[in-house]
Design an enzyme around this catalytic site. Structure first.
Site, PDB file in Angstrom:
ATOM      1  N   ASP A  81       0.816  -1.222  -0.040  1.00 36.50           N
ATOM      2  CA  ASP A  81      -0.026   0.002   0.065  1.00 36.50           C
ATOM      3  C   ASP A  81       0.986   1.381   0.134  1.00 36.50           C
ATOM      4  O   ASP A  81       2.032   1.395   0.757  1.00 36.50           O
ATOM      5  CB  ASP A  81      -0.817   0.124   1.287  1.00 36.50           C
ATOM      6  CG  ASP A  81      -1.809   0.925   1.387  1.00 36.50           C
ATOM      7  OD1 ASP A  81      -2.396   1.418   0.291  1.00 36.50           O
ATOM      8  OD2 ASP A  81      -2.485   1.464   2.427  1.00 36.50           O
ATOM      9  N   HIS A  82       0.357   2.136  -0.710  1.00 32.37           N
ATOM     10  CA  HIS A  82       1.074   3.539  -0.655  1.00 32.37           C
ATOM     11  C   HIS A  82       2.614   3.513  -0.957  1.00 32.37           C
ATOM     12  O   HIS A  82       3.516   3.816  -0.138  1.00 32.37           O
ATOM     13  CB  HIS A  82       0.793   4.280   0.422  1.00 32.37           C
ATOM     14  CG  HIS A  82      -0.579   5.015   0.773  1.00 32.37           C
ATOM     15  ND1 HIS A  82      -1.042   5.959  -0.310  1.00 32.37           N
ATOM     16  CD2 HIS A  82      -1.330   4.538   1.462  1.00 32.37           C
ATOM     17  CE1 HIS A  82      -2.103   6.111   0.010  1.00 32.37           C
ATOM     18  NE2 HIS A  82      -2.648   5.260   0.967  1.00 32.37           N
ATOM     19  N   HIS A 177      -7.431   9.474   5.291  1.00 29.05           N
ATOM     20  CA  HIS A 177      -6.843   8.344   6.304  1.00 29.05           C
ATOM     21  C   HIS A 177      -7.159   8.813   7.757  1.00 29.05           C
ATOM     22  O   HIS A 177      -6.957   9.822   8.232  1.00 29.05           O
ATOM     23  CB  HIS A 177      -5.211   8.203   6.032  1.00 29.05           C
ATOM     24  CG  HIS A 177      -5.192   7.824   4.656  1.00 29.05           C
ATOM     25  ND1 HIS A 177      -4.660   8.692   3.522  1.00 29.05           N
ATOM     26  CD2 HIS A 177      -5.486   6.569   4.168  1.00 29.05           C
ATOM     27  CE1 HIS A 177      -4.499   8.028   2.609  1.00 29.05           C
ATOM     28  NE2 HIS A 177      -4.958   6.525   2.861  1.00 29.05           N
ATOM     29  N   GLY A 178      -7.315   7.884   8.614  1.00 30.64           N
ATOM     30  CA  GLY A 178      -7.510   8.107  10.137  1.00 30.64           C
ATOM     31  C   GLY A 178      -8.584   8.203  10.600  1.00 30.64           C
ATOM     32  O   GLY A 178      -9.651   8.247   9.623  1.00 30.64           O
ATOM     33  N   HIS A 205      -9.944   4.732  -0.122  1.00 32.24           N
ATOM     34  CA  HIS A 205      -8.883   4.786   1.028  1.00 32.24           C
ATOM     35  C   HIS A 205      -9.840   5.501   2.078  1.00 32.24           C
ATOM     36  O   HIS A 205     -10.661   5.896   1.788  1.00 32.24           O
ATOM     37  CB  HIS A 205      -7.861   5.656   0.490  1.00 32.24           C
ATOM     38  CG  HIS A 205      -6.574   4.910  -0.236  1.00 32.24           C
ATOM     39  ND1 HIS A 205      -5.508   4.347   0.186  1.00 32.24           N
ATOM     40  CD2 HIS A 205      -6.769   4.211  -1.477  1.00 32.24           C
ATOM     41  CE1 HIS A 205      -4.940   3.701  -0.919  1.00 32.24           C
ATOM     42  NE2 HIS A 205      -5.547   3.643  -1.675  1.00 32.24           N
ATOM     43  N   GLY A 206      -9.207   5.446   3.045  1.00 34.59           N
ATOM     44  CA  GLY A 206      -9.745   6.000   4.277  1.00 34.59           C
ATOM     45  C   GLY A 206     -11.028   5.538   4.791  1.00 34.59           C
ATOM     46  O   GLY A 206     -11.713   6.130   5.110  1.00 34.59           O
ATOM     47  N   GLY A 207     -10.828   4.081   4.785  1.00 33.72           N
ATOM     48  CA  GLY A 207     -12.440   3.412   5.015  1.00 33.72           C
ATOM     49  C   GLY A 207     -12.996   3.735   6.484  1.00 33.72           C
ATOM     50  O   GLY A 207     -13.848   3.582   6.772  1.00 33.72           O
ATOM     51  N   ASN A 227      -9.857   0.314   1.697  1.00 38.62           N
ATOM     52  CA  ASN A 227      -8.982   0.102   2.704  1.00 38.62           C
ATOM     53  C   ASN A 227      -9.259   0.537   3.945  1.00 38.62           C
ATOM     54  O   ASN A 227     -10.062   1.504   4.308  1.00 38.62           O
ATOM     55  CB  ASN A 227      -7.829   1.221   2.088  1.00 38.62           C
ATOM     56  CG  ASN A 227      -7.128   0.590   0.773  1.00 38.62           C
ATOM     57  OD1 ASN A 227      -7.386  -0.310   0.309  1.00 38.62           O
ATOM     58  ND2 ASN A 227      -5.942   1.343   0.632  1.00 38.62           N
ATOM     59  N   THR A 230      -6.891   2.190  10.191  1.00 43.20           N
ATOM     60  CA  THR A 230      -6.955   2.653  11.551  1.00 43.20           C
ATOM     61  C   THR A 230      -7.971   1.887  12.518  1.00 43.20           C
ATOM     62  O   THR A 230      -7.933   1.520  13.358  1.00 43.20           O
ATOM     63  CB  THR A 230      -7.488   4.173  11.598  1.00 43.20           C
ATOM     64  OG1 THR A 230      -6.558   4.919  10.542  1.00 43.20           O
ATOM     65  CG2 THR A 230      -7.487   4.712  13.021  1.00 43.20           C
TER      66      THR A 230
HETATM   67  P1  13P Z   1      -8.043   4.287   7.236  1.00 39.71           P
HETATM   68  O1  13P Z   1      -6.846   4.301   8.205  1.00 39.71           O
HETATM   69  O2  13P Z   1      -8.670   5.511   7.397  1.00 39.71           O
HETATM   70  O3  13P Z   1      -8.654   3.137   7.678  1.00 39.71           O
HETATM   71  O4  13P Z   1      -7.388   4.426   5.837  1.00 39.71           O
HETATM   72  C1  13P Z   1      -6.801   3.237   5.342  1.00 39.71           C
HETATM   73  C2  13P Z   1      -6.162   3.192   4.109  1.00 39.71           C
HETATM   74  O5  13P Z   1      -6.707   3.827   3.253  1.00 39.71           O
HETATM   75  C3  13P Z   1      -4.958   2.736   3.836  1.00 39.71           C
HETATM   76  O6  13P Z   1      -4.394   2.757   2.632  1.00 39.71           O
END
Ligand code: 13P
Length: 280
Positions: A81-82, A177-178, A205-207, A227, A230
Site C-alpha cells: 500500500d502507498h 486516512h485516520g 482509501h480512508g475507510g 482500504n 485505523t
Molecule cells: P484508514 O486508516 O482511514 O482506514 O485508511 C486506510 C487506508 O486508506 C490505507 O491506505
C-alpha cells in the site's frame, strides 16, 4: 490461496461489490483477518503501507503475509500500500506480493502517470497488479502528515487509464486516512462521473469512519476495493484494553488471543457491510 488482486477485483466488478483490503502490522492481525475471511467465505486483501515499515520491516512481515495467504483456504491477495519508492516496491514484488500501489498523488498528473508506468513495467515481470492514485486522499496513512483533500477530476481519471495500464485507481472524493474529525460527506457526484467514464476498478482509501450506508453506496458506484487501517488498529487496542478490564488476560497468550480477536471482529464487521461474505 494466494491470488492476484486483479482477479479479485474482476469478480467484484462482475458481482457489483467491493473487497476489503485490511492493513496489518503483525502476525496477530494477519490471523484475525484470515479467520474472519474463512468463517465468512470472503475474498480479502492483506496490505501494508511503506510508511509502516519502520515498525514492521518488509523483509519480516512480507514473507509472513505471503505465507499466510498461501496457506489460507480462501482467496487472499497481498498488496503493498502507498508505495513511494521503486526500491521498496521491487522488494515487495520479490517477496511475492501480488499487487503494489504507486502513490504519486502528490505529483503533477504527467509525472504521476510516468512514474506509475515505470512501476507497471516492473510489476509485469511478476504478473502483479498495480494501483495508482489521483487527487489527494486527506491525512496520511500513518497520521504523520495532514494532507488536504483534493478531489479527483474525472477527466484526469480518464486520461490516467488511457495512458497507463493500471489495474485499480484510488480516487479522492472527500475521504481521508485516520479517524475523521467530523462525519465525511463523500462526493458521490464525482464518484458517479469517474465510474461512468472509466473502466478501471476504483479504490476507496480512508475507510475508517465511513458509514455503512456510504460503504454500500460506494460499492454500488464502482468502488471495488476498500482500504481499512485505523479501524483495525483501534479494534485491536480496544479489545486488549477491554479483556484486561474484564480480567481475561492472565498471561502473554491471552494478550495474543485478544489481538487476534480485535482484528477478527473488525474484519468480520467490514466484510459483512461490504457484502463480500459467501463470495469465494
Ligand atoms: P484508514 O486508516 O482511514 O482506514 O485508511 C486506510 C487506508 O486508506 C490505507 O491506505
Amino acid at each position: 490461496m494466494l491470488v492476484n488482486m486483479r482477479d479479485l477485483l474482476a469478480d467484484a466488478e462482475a458481482g457489483n461489490y467491493a473487497v476489503g483490503s485490511f492493513s496489518v502490522a503483525n502476525m496477530e492481525m494477519v490471523l484475525g483477518v484470515l479467520k474472519a475471511a474463512k468463517e465468512l467465505q470472503a475474498p480479502v486483501i492483506l496490505q501494508i503501507a511503506e510508511v509502516r515499515l519502520k515498525q514492521s520491516p518488509l523483509e519480516i512481515i512480507g514473507p509472513l503475509m505471503v505465507a499466510a495467504a498461501e496457506s489460507a483456504d480462501t482467496p487472499v491477495a497481498v498488496h503493498f500500500d502507498h508505495g513511494k519508492t521503486i526500491e521498496k516496491i521491487g522488494q515487495a514484488l520479490d517477496i511475492g506480493f501480488t499487487s503494489v500501489m504507486y502513490d504519486g498523488s502528490h505529483l503533477p498528473l504527467e509525472e504521476n502517470i510516468s512514474m506509475t508506468k515505470q512501476v507497471i513495467e516492473l510489476a509485469k515481470e511478476y504478473d502483479a497488479s498495480v494501483e495508482a492514485e489521483i487527487g489527494c486522499v486527506g491525512g496520511s496513512e500513518d497520521g504523520s502528515e495532514d494532507i488536504a483533500i483534493n478531489c479527483t477530476k474525472p477527466e484526469d481519471a480518464l486520461r490516467f487509464e488511457q495512458e497507463a495500464d493500471i489495474d485499480a485507481l484510488a480516487v479522492a472524493i472527500g475521504n481521508a486516512h485516520g479517524n475523521y474529525k467530523q462525519t465525511p460527506k463523500l462526493r458521490f457526484d464525482i464518484l458517479e462521473d469517474v465510474a461512468r467514464i472509466t473502466d478501471t476498478p476504483l479504490v476507496l482509501h480512508g475507510g475508517t469512519g465511513i458509514s455503512p450506508e456510504d460503504f454500500v453506496r460506494c460499492s454500488k458506484t464502482g468502488i471495488r476495493k476498500i482500504n481499512i487501517a485505523t479501524a483495525t488498529f483501534d479494534s485491536v487496542e480496544n479489545t486488549v484494553r477491554s479483556w484486561y478490564n474484564k480480567n481475561e488476560i492472565k498471561g502473554y497468550y491471552d494478550l495474543q488471543a485478544a489481538e487476534v480477536d480485535g482484528a477478527y471482529q473488525n474484519a468480520k464487521k467490514h466484510i459483512l457491510i461490504f457484502g463480500t461474505d459467501g463470495k469465494c
